[in-house]
Design an enzyme around this catalytic site. Sequence first.
Site, PDB file in Angstrom:
ATOM      1  N   ASP A 199       0.833  -1.193   0.000  1.00 34.83           N
ATOM      2  CA  ASP A 199       0.000   0.000   0.000  1.00 34.83           C
ATOM      3  C   ASP A 199       0.877   1.256   0.000  1.00 34.83           C
ATOM      4  O   ASP A 199       1.916   1.302   0.653  1.00 34.83           O
ATOM      5  CB  ASP A 199      -0.891  -0.015   1.243  1.00 34.83           C
ATOM      6  CG  ASP A 199      -1.865   1.136   1.298  1.00 34.83           C
ATOM      7  OD1 ASP A 199      -2.740   1.206   0.420  1.00 34.83           O
ATOM      8  OD2 ASP A 199      -1.748   1.968   2.222  1.00 34.83           O
ATOM      9  N   GLU A 264       1.576  -0.170  -4.913  1.00 34.12           N
ATOM     10  CA  GLU A 264       0.606   0.861  -5.305  1.00 34.12           C
ATOM     11  C   GLU A 264       1.313   2.216  -5.308  1.00 34.12           C
ATOM     12  O   GLU A 264       1.789   2.675  -4.276  1.00 34.12           O
ATOM     13  CB  GLU A 264      -0.562   0.910  -4.328  1.00 34.12           C
ATOM     14  CG  GLU A 264      -1.544   2.031  -4.640  1.00 34.12           C
ATOM     15  CD  GLU A 264      -2.369   2.469  -3.430  1.00 34.12           C
ATOM     16  OE1 GLU A 264      -3.500   2.946  -3.636  1.00 34.12           O
ATOM     17  OE2 GLU A 264      -1.878   2.345  -2.290  1.00 34.12           O
TER      18      GLU A 264
END
Length: 543
Positions: A199, A264
């Site tokens: 993330d 990401e």
Amino acid sequence: MTEWWRGGVIYQVYPRSFQDSNGDGIGDLAGIIDRLDHIASLGVDCIWLSPITQSPQADMGYDVSDYMQVDPLFGSLQDFDLLMEKAHALGLKVIMDQVVSHTSSQHPWFLESAFSRDNAKADWYVWADANPDGTPPNNWLSVFGGSAWEWHTARKQYYLHNFLTSQPDLNFHNPAVQDAVLDVMRFWLDRGLDGFRLDTVNYYFHDARLRANPPLAELNGKPATNPYDMQSHQFSKSQPENLDWLRKVRAMMDDYPGVTTVGEVGDDERGLELMKKYTSGSDLLHMCYSFDFLGPKFSAAHFRGKVEAFFSGGETGWPCWSFSNHDVIRHMTRWAPNSVSPADLSRQAIALMLTLKGSAGLYQGEELGLPEADILYEELTDPRGIRFWPEDKGRDGCRTPMPWQQSLPHAGFTHGTPWLPIKHSATALSVDVQEANPASTLHYYRQILAWRKTHPALKTGDIAFFDCDEPVLAYSRTAGNKDLICVFNLSAEPLTVTLSGVELALEPVSNNAELDGASLKLGPNGFAILPAPAGEGRVVYSA
């Protein structure tokens, strides 16, 4: 061991919304286990689990309070082990979200760090003194609105939070923090996990000098809904030190053969550039994705430009393209203005995804053609939507539960009250309804995923685009074996293109397409995939 992830297909499971097994209205690991056969039946390679670790759930699990425990909402470590065992038995890899740019403010690390300025973890988070007038150290802003700095009375300092105030940022300039994060990753890999979706992978480091961000050069004359979008985030994220840290991550991952990473990249200005940089060579991340295809743009120039830009310059990086996920409006709604038939749009989207060069990320419900749910203000749970309503309705509309059985309450997701409502638009597309219809979107997904596996050129082959006017996107995929030409009509109007050097036969996954000699007639959102001798095919279309 083969690089299974290169050209692989990853199916994202949002655990809160996949299947509830105990009636509390929230999906869980036991529910996922019950539905693994559905995922395996699609023909994907891997499952990505959105956060399941212990959390106060202020940001739906992206605020971790214990990295080495499953949150009781979702089950236990034993449930996780059982999920791994059953997924592997079905031939599925499993990766999970690793949210380590920040923690929850309830994490023991932060509680210790915040206690004083001279404890063992005092420098594990980003602390800074106030300006002489009491204002924050600089102008950095939070993604969720307001300053990225929050005052802490005990420390008499500000701490950095790029997201919620309850999500303080870890200080990756501190080697002890890096070591602790690597220990967390090893914990899960030792349990048999096949890798991580990292993330906010470009948020790990901040500018150590805390220099102010400049304004964004272009706002296109429109006021921003969120002031965050008015800054160029040159110093609050995407720092050069990140590369050395990612090398440490890769070196650790290399101790576990066959695992993978997908990062990401949250950076509107430099997303594609960072994707290339973070995956180049063999000592950084395996894959990255950005938000380039997660917005409203739907044109041949856009898709071609992003893919060509990524693979330009001879770099060896690898993308993982996706059209939807848990953070954006579902593409069936975003791209609806470019179609007249949801069924045709859903087929075109998955065909495009699976024929571009790169790996593919699918979000749960895509295989049903789910649109964005229309969530009322009083139904919201997402802090972003609550803050910026109604201009930004947040992310709840793409996070509503999976519809499994049309006739059951809450479409078979739960026998309790679901944490988000299931709207009629989703119930009408439920799994059981589509299982009973051979012409459904669900069956088409299975068909094209199985077909793709018979064409090595689509996993790792080269891509070359043809010069066609809008709205035609056309390219070849070549690997010296079963080479293909792919032609897409990205519009709601029919059109005809001319082919040459192409075997005049449509692959069975083509849709809304008809051959008439060398003329290819494409209906609205029609597309054709055709065999071709390597390097000889041509596609001509002039508007």
